[in-house]
Design an enzyme around this catalytic site. Structure first.
Site, PDB file in Angstrom:
ATOM      1  N   PHE A   8      78.853  26.341  55.579  1.00  0.00           N
ATOM      2  CA  PHE A   8      79.400  26.989  56.767  1.00  0.00           C
ATOM      3  C   PHE A   8      78.576  26.662  58.018  1.00  0.00           C
ATOM      4  O   PHE A   8      77.438  26.229  57.924  1.00  0.00           O
ATOM      5  CB  PHE A   8      79.439  28.490  56.525  1.00  0.00           C
ATOM      6  CG  PHE A   8      78.081  29.059  56.243  1.00  0.00           C
ATOM      7  CD1 PHE A   8      77.344  29.629  57.269  1.00  0.00           C
ATOM      8  CD2 PHE A   8      77.518  29.013  54.969  1.00  0.00           C
ATOM      9  CE1 PHE A   8      76.083  30.139  57.028  1.00  0.00           C
ATOM     10  CE2 PHE A   8      76.260  29.525  54.725  1.00  0.00           C
ATOM     11  CZ  PHE A   8      75.538  30.080  55.760  1.00  0.00           C
ATOM     12  N   SER A  66      67.548  34.323  58.791  1.00  0.00           N
ATOM     13  CA  SER A  66      67.974  33.776  57.499  1.00  0.00           C
ATOM     14  C   SER A  66      69.280  33.023  57.693  1.00  0.00           C
ATOM     15  O   SER A  66      70.001  33.235  58.654  1.00  0.00           O
ATOM     16  CB  SER A  66      68.151  34.888  56.483  1.00  0.00           C
ATOM     17  OG  SER A  66      69.498  35.297  56.450  1.00  0.00           O
ATOM     18  N   LYS A  67      69.540  32.119  56.755  1.00  0.00           N
ATOM     19  CA  LYS A  67      70.762  31.340  56.857  1.00  0.00           C
ATOM     20  C   LYS A  67      71.793  31.839  55.855  1.00  0.00           C
ATOM     21  O   LYS A  67      72.738  31.149  55.534  1.00  0.00           O
ATOM     22  CB  LYS A  67      70.461  29.862  56.598  1.00  0.00           C
ATOM     23  CG  LYS A  67      69.744  29.207  57.750  1.00  0.00           C
ATOM     24  CD  LYS A  67      69.662  27.727  57.534  1.00  0.00           C
ATOM     25  CE  LYS A  67      68.787  27.091  58.594  1.00  0.00           C
ATOM     26  NZ  LYS A  67      68.461  25.727  58.281  1.00  0.00           N
ATOM     27  N   ARG A  68      71.547  33.019  55.308  1.00  0.00           N
ATOM     28  CA  ARG A  68      72.502  33.513  54.324  1.00  0.00           C
ATOM     29  C   ARG A  68      73.867  33.679  54.965  1.00  0.00           C
ATOM     30  O   ARG A  68      73.984  34.205  56.066  1.00  0.00           O
ATOM     31  CB  ARG A  68      72.041  34.853  53.745  1.00  0.00           C
ATOM     32  CG  ARG A  68      71.163  34.669  52.529  1.00  0.00           C
ATOM     33  CD  ARG A  68      70.823  35.987  51.917  1.00  0.00           C
ATOM     34  NE  ARG A  68      70.108  36.822  52.863  1.00  0.00           N
ATOM     35  CZ  ARG A  68      70.391  38.104  53.052  1.00  0.00           C
ATOM     36  NH1 ARG A  68      71.358  38.674  52.395  1.00  0.00           N
ATOM     37  NH2 ARG A  68      69.693  38.817  53.905  1.00  0.00           N
TER      38      ARG A  68
END
Ligand code: GLU
Length: 522
Positions: free
Chosen positions: A16, A286-288
């Site tokens: 994404f 964060s890249k969550r």
């Protein structure tokens, strides 16, 4: 003649689009447009194991929604390349990952690294011939062992250059041996053993790296794919990129890139590294997915314009008071000299603030149009209602709304009556009997009103006059009226709600709701 500015956004198609990647794409786009340059989309898929199906199409859709354009590289076919100001027609394409949905265009195609392998292989070999790279035959087992030892000794994990010292004959023998076994050695960059490389970063200034801390990293893997370092330099050179704008996590890679430029005898690009994006507690964002995926922000009702305005301020600011910027204004004002080195804090409240500013700027009709899918999401069939009704509801919430997704919860009572208990109708300083009396009096009053009396101002004047005449007080009369109409503890006031309800559903709806409230009190 000045060289034309060319920037690129070079994502790996691994999932994404997150806040960080949008910020990089936006800044390289703004810089290109500000300088009448070109913005290129190149896809870096050298790590095939991390490739995600559909990631490129998804990226293009997100970029289109937020208004970040590319002049070369990939585009959405159903879009016909609209919004891509370029004189290159879609017919010039399809050398790369062209599919039914994604086309490719531009004179430097293919823009997909996996379609450019021969070019990287040629240049890796050229470096070997010039002595700036070498074959490495070390097995995975040996490298794992080395890595473990280095960890135990608390030493940095680096290749120990065993194969760099092989004689020409040894290399020849090993190559023959590998070829018999149908294997390929990797190629490593030979970092000079002494000296240093200085980066002149447009944002961070001078950064010096001593060569002794740089690893002889792999530039060509045994499967014939380049690693990022080789591919990025070769492509930026051949695609005539003038400015590389990317996240600061790439600074440690830059001296290796500068050395590659030097060994190829090429003029390096300019570099501008963008500051880290931090959580409010200063930890790294964060890249969550879900935390920072642009698609999720859009799904939650953040407007594309607000997101862009917010993301533009992650590291850049105009150095004046102005905060609201359209894309055109950003293009006009964008300047790398106004990008900060310090980490940029991602503050949800600030994003909400930007969003509410853009919500307030819209006309109620425009807002209602944008709210339709969000009503739908809340199981409210907005298309069954008049646009005038929807706009009046939107206007009522316009000042308070932070994101469009709040609309279902806030305005559900305009579409379906809510169930509530009789106690909610009773104002804290009143009682059930008095509430019943007031409501039935109000019913009688409103019943006599004609439709034109159901304007907010006229309702307010007439009802307040009635309260005084009847010696009621505002709380004991207006509280139950508002609850009867909304079924909620808090909502806009009764005059606004009654006038909007009457506009959309008629005076009879208002009366019916009061009647239903009276029935609850029996
Ligand atoms: N492919 C790299 C990434 O995914 C690009 C880094 C660069 O811009 O050089 O971020």
């Amino acid at each position: 003649m000045n060289t034309k500015i060319r920037t690129r956004f070079a994502p790996s198609p691994t999932g994404f689009v997150h806040i960080g990647s949008l910020r990089t794409a936006l800044f390289s786009f703004l810089f290109a447009r500000h300088n009448n340059g070109a913005h290129i989309l190149r896809v870096e898929d050298t790590d095939q194991s991390r490739k995600v199906e559909g990631a490129l199409e998804n990226l293009l859709r997100v970029m289109k929604t937020v208004g970040v354009e590319f002049d070369e590289g990939f585009y959405l076919i159903d879009d016909g390349g609209v919004g891509l100001p370029t004189d290159l027609s879609p017919e010039v394409l399809t050398k790369g990952e062209a599919s039914a949905k994604v086309g490719e265009r531009g004179e430097f195609a293919p823009y997909l690294q996996s379609k450019r392998l021969a070019l990287y292989q040629k240049h890796a070999k050229e470096l070997v011939e010039k002595g700036h790279a070498y074959y490495c035959f070390c097995s995975k087992e040996r490298l794992d062992e080395l890595h473990k030892e280095q960890i135990a000794l608390k030493k940095p994990s680096m290749y120990d250059r065993l194969c760099r010292n092989l004689s020409d004959d040894e290399v020849k023998d090993k190559l023959a041996e590998f070829s018999l076994a149908n294997k390929n050695p990797v190629i490593r960059q030979a970092i000079p053993l002494e000296g240093e490389t200085v980066i002149h970063d447009l944002i961070y200034g001078e950064i010096t790296y001593e060569h002794k801390i740089l690893d002889d990293q792999v530039i060509l893997k045994s499967d014939g794919f380049p690693t990022y370092h080789l591919a990025v330099v070769v492509d930026d050179h051949y695609m005539k990129i003038t400015h590389v704008i990317r996240g600061e996590e790439w600074i440690p890679s830059t001296p290796k890139h500068l050395l590659l430029y030097k060994f190829f005898g090429w003029e390096p690009t300019e570099f501008a590294h963008l500051p880290l994006i931090l959580n409010p507690d200063k930890s790294k964002l964060s890249k969550r997915q879900g935390d920072v995926a642009i698609e999720d922000f859009l799904k939650h009702g953040y407007l594309p314009e607000a997101l862009i305005n917010f993301v533009a301020f992650l590291g850049w600011n105009p150095k004046n008071e102005k905060e609201i910027f359209s894309m055109d204004e950003l293009i006009a004002d964008f300047d790398l000299a106004k990008v900060n080195k310090a980490g940029a804090v991602f503050d949800d409240n600030k994003l909400d603030w930007f969003n509410s500013q853009y919500i307030k700027k819209m006309s109620p009709d425009e807002l209602a149009e944008k709210l339709k899918p969000f009503w739908q999401q809340a199981n409210i069939d907005a298309k069954n209602y008049s646009n005038a009704y929807l706009a009046a509801i939107a206007e009522l919430e316009q000042e308070r709304l932070k994101k469009l997704s709040e609309i279902g919860e806030r305005t559900g009572y305009f579409f379906k009556t809510t169930d509530y208990g009789p106690d909610l109708l009773v104002w804290k300083k009143s009682d059930k009997a008095k509430t019943k009396a007031v409501l039935s009096d109000l019913f009688g009053l409103l019943d006599k009103f004609n439709e034109t009396d159901f304007k907010k101002e006229s309702l307010e004047t007439k009802i307040k006059k009635f309260i005084v005449e009847k010696k009621y007080d505002n709380g004991s009369a207006l509280w139950p009226l508002r609850v009867a109409l909304t079924g909620l503890t808090s909502s806009p006031g009764p005059f606004e709600v009654a006038s909007v309800l009457a506009l959309g559903l008629g005076k009879k709806e208002v009366l019916e709701r009061i009647k239903a409230a009276l029935a609850k009190l029996d």
